[in-house]
Design a protein around this motif. Structure first.
Motif, PDB file in Angstrom:
ATOM      1  N   THR A 116       0.836  -1.208   0.000  1.00 17.14           N
ATOM      2  CA  THR A 116       0.000   0.000   0.000  1.00 17.14           C
ATOM      3  C   THR A 116       0.865   1.250   0.000  1.00 17.14           C
ATOM      4  OG1 THR A 116      -1.696  -1.193   1.262  1.00 17.14           O
ATOM      5  CG2 THR A 116      -1.856   1.206   1.212  1.00 17.14           C
ATOM      6  N   MET A 117       1.918   1.267   0.825  1.00 18.12           N
ATOM      7  CA  MET A 117       2.825   2.405   0.883  1.00 18.12           C
ATOM      8  C   MET A 117       3.589   2.580  -0.429  1.00 18.12           C
ATOM      9  SD  MET A 117       4.096   4.973   2.434  1.00 18.12           S
ATOM     10  CE  MET A 117       3.711   4.852   4.186  1.00 18.12           C
ATOM     11  N   LEU A 118       4.035   1.481  -1.004  1.00 16.46           N
ATOM     12  CA  LEU A 118       4.780   1.547  -2.268  1.00 16.46           C
ATOM     13  C   LEU A 118       3.932   2.168  -3.371  1.00 16.46           C
ATOM     14  CD1 LEU A 118       7.232   0.780  -4.036  1.00 16.46           C
ATOM     15  CD2 LEU A 118       6.108  -1.430  -4.428  1.00 16.46           C
ATOM     16  N   GLN A 119       2.709   1.723  -3.493  1.00 18.89           N
ATOM     17  CA  GLN A 119       1.833   2.260  -4.532  1.00 18.89           C
ATOM     18  C   GLN A 119       1.524   3.735  -4.292  1.00 18.89           C
ATOM     19  OE1 GLN A 119       0.915   0.823  -7.394  1.00 18.89           O
ATOM     20  NE2 GLN A 119       2.226  -0.880  -6.762  1.00 18.89           N
ATOM     21  N   TRP A 120       1.445   4.107  -3.034  1.00 19.87           N
ATOM     22  CA  TRP A 120       1.158   5.508  -2.703  1.00 19.87           C
ATOM     23  C   TRP A 120       2.339   6.407  -3.052  1.00 19.87           C
ATOM     24  CZ3 TRP A 120      -3.024   8.239  -0.864  1.00 19.87           C
ATOM     25  CH2 TRP A 120      -2.762   9.534  -0.395  1.00 19.87           C
ATOM     26  N   THR A 121       3.519   6.012  -2.615  1.00 16.90           N
ATOM     27  CA  THR A 121       4.690   6.871  -2.787  1.00 16.90           C
ATOM     28  C   THR A 121       5.285   6.806  -4.198  1.00 16.90           C
ATOM     29  OG1 THR A 121       6.131   5.105  -1.930  1.00 16.90           O
ATOM     30  CG2 THR A 121       5.313   6.722  -0.366  1.00 16.90           C
ATOM     31  N   ALA A 122       5.267   5.624  -4.814  1.00 18.93           N
ATOM     32  CA  ALA A 122       5.908   5.471  -6.126  1.00 18.93           C
ATOM     33  C   ALA A 122       4.969   5.783  -7.285  1.00 18.93           C
ATOM     34  CB  ALA A 122       6.443   4.046  -6.271  1.00 18.93           C
ATOM     35  N   ASN A 123       3.696   5.431  -7.138  1.00 20.95           N
ATOM     36  CA  ASN A 123       2.768   5.581  -8.263  1.00 20.95           C
ATOM     37  C   ASN A 123       1.589   6.501  -7.978  1.00 20.95           C
ATOM     38  OD1 ASN A 123       4.271   3.635  -9.774  1.00 20.95           O
ATOM     39  ND2 ASN A 123       3.256   2.002  -8.611  1.00 20.95           N
ATOM     40  N   ASP A 124       1.574   7.077  -6.770  1.00 26.72           N
ATOM     41  CA  ASP A 124       0.496   7.992  -6.396  1.00 26.72           C
ATOM     42  C   ASP A 124      -0.879   7.315  -6.503  1.00 26.72           C
ATOM     43  OD1 ASP A 124      -0.453  10.375  -5.429  1.00 26.72           O
ATOM     44  OD2 ASP A 124      -0.721  11.265  -7.407  1.00 26.72           O
ATOM     45  N   ILE A 125      -0.922   6.032  -6.097  1.00 28.77           N
ATOM     46  CA  ILE A 125      -2.175   5.271  -6.146  1.00 28.77           C
ATOM     47  C   ILE A 125      -2.556   4.847  -4.733  1.00 28.77           C
ATOM     48  CG2 ILE A 125      -3.311   3.169  -6.970  1.00 28.77           C
ATOM     49  CD1 ILE A 125      -1.415   3.176  -9.350  1.00 28.77           C
ATOM     50  N   ASP A 126      -3.747   5.230  -4.326  1.00 29.35           N
ATOM     51  CA  ASP A 126      -4.273   4.741  -3.054  1.00 29.35           C
ATOM     52  C   ASP A 126      -5.111   3.507  -3.376  1.00 29.35           C
ATOM     53  OD1 ASP A 126      -5.401   4.195  -0.638  1.00 29.35           O
ATOM     54  OD2 ASP A 126      -6.055   6.241  -0.211  1.00 29.35           O
ATOM     55  N   VAL A 127      -4.521   2.334  -3.184  1.00 27.66           N
ATOM     56  CA  VAL A 127      -5.190   1.089  -3.591  1.00 27.66           C
ATOM     57  C   VAL A 127      -6.444   0.806  -2.774  1.00 27.66           C
ATOM     58  CG1 VAL A 127      -3.159  -0.029  -4.564  1.00 27.66           C
ATOM     59  CG2 VAL A 127      -3.577  -0.176  -2.113  1.00 27.66           C
TER      60      VAL A 127
END
Length: 216
Positions: free
Chosen positions: A64-75
């Motif tokens: 969840t953190m990776l997608q938020w910080t790297a891809n700006d996606i809140d899964v």
């Protein structure tokens, strides 16, 4: 001309502000650590499963953190529906499903313990699809049933091992009678009463169907 310049400056400042906002948003994520309000058995008989549960949570939080910080996606609550977002959300859902799977086991185990079962009994139930006490009761019944000879008619005054076991079981069910293995009138009457309550032919004698109902 002056108004145009002012307008362009406003746009530039807005773009800079939006960029800074995105940067701030990316590196200042909200609380993403997974939490549950379920009551779980942390003393579950299989501690490897408990460890796997915590590892699954770590994996979910990291993703969840990776997608938020790297891809700006809140899964958890995606704003877009592009291919990248859908793929990320699908992976997140699978990781969450694994956590839910472990939680279902641990939640059920705690409920069973609250009902008086031990780790040993819960393990037996999971492996055999039947609780240990029921299994032992059925095994005991098979032993008792082996004492019953359908060719021998038991009447008043006779003494037999099967009569003793029937008396013990009737006593457990609240019937007032002596446990001595002798087919006295009180035993016959207790059997009659039991048969009446269970819609059987109330003749007071021991037969296969009566035994099935008595020891089920």
């Amino acid at each position: 001309m002056k108004q145009l310049i002012i307008f362009l400056l406003i746009i530039i400042v807005g773009l800079i502000g939006y960029g800074k906002y995105n940067q701030y948003k990316r590196y200042n994520s909200p609380e993403i650590n997974y939490k549950t309000n379920k009551n779980l058995d942390k003393e579950y008989h299989n501690q490897d499963l408990v460890l796997n549960y915590y590892e699954a949570i770590e994996s979910l939080d990291s993703y969840t953190m990776l997608q938020w910080t790297a891809n700006d996606i809140d899964v958890r609550t995606p704003e877009d529906d592009d291919i990248e977002t859908k793929s990320a959300v699908e992976i997140y859902a699978k990781k969450l499903a694994k956590i839910n799977y472990y939680e279902a086991i641990l939640e059920n185990s705690l409920k069973l313990k609250n009902n008086g079962l031990s780790n040993t009994e819960i393990k037996f139930l999971e492996e055999n699809g039947i609780d240990l006490k029921t299994y032992q009761r059925r095994a005991n019944f098979e032993t008792i049933k082996g004492l019953f000879d359908t060719k021998v008619n038991l009447y008043k005054g006779e003494k037999d091992a099967i009569i003793y076991e029937v008396q013990k079981r009737l006593k457990e069910l609240g019937y007032n009678l002596q446990i001595d293995g002798v087919y006295r009138i009180e035993t016959l009457n207790a059997i009659k009463t039991f048969e009446e309550k269970n819609d059987l032919l109330a003749d007071g004698f021991i037969d296969q169907l009566m035994l099935e109902m008595l020891f089920k």
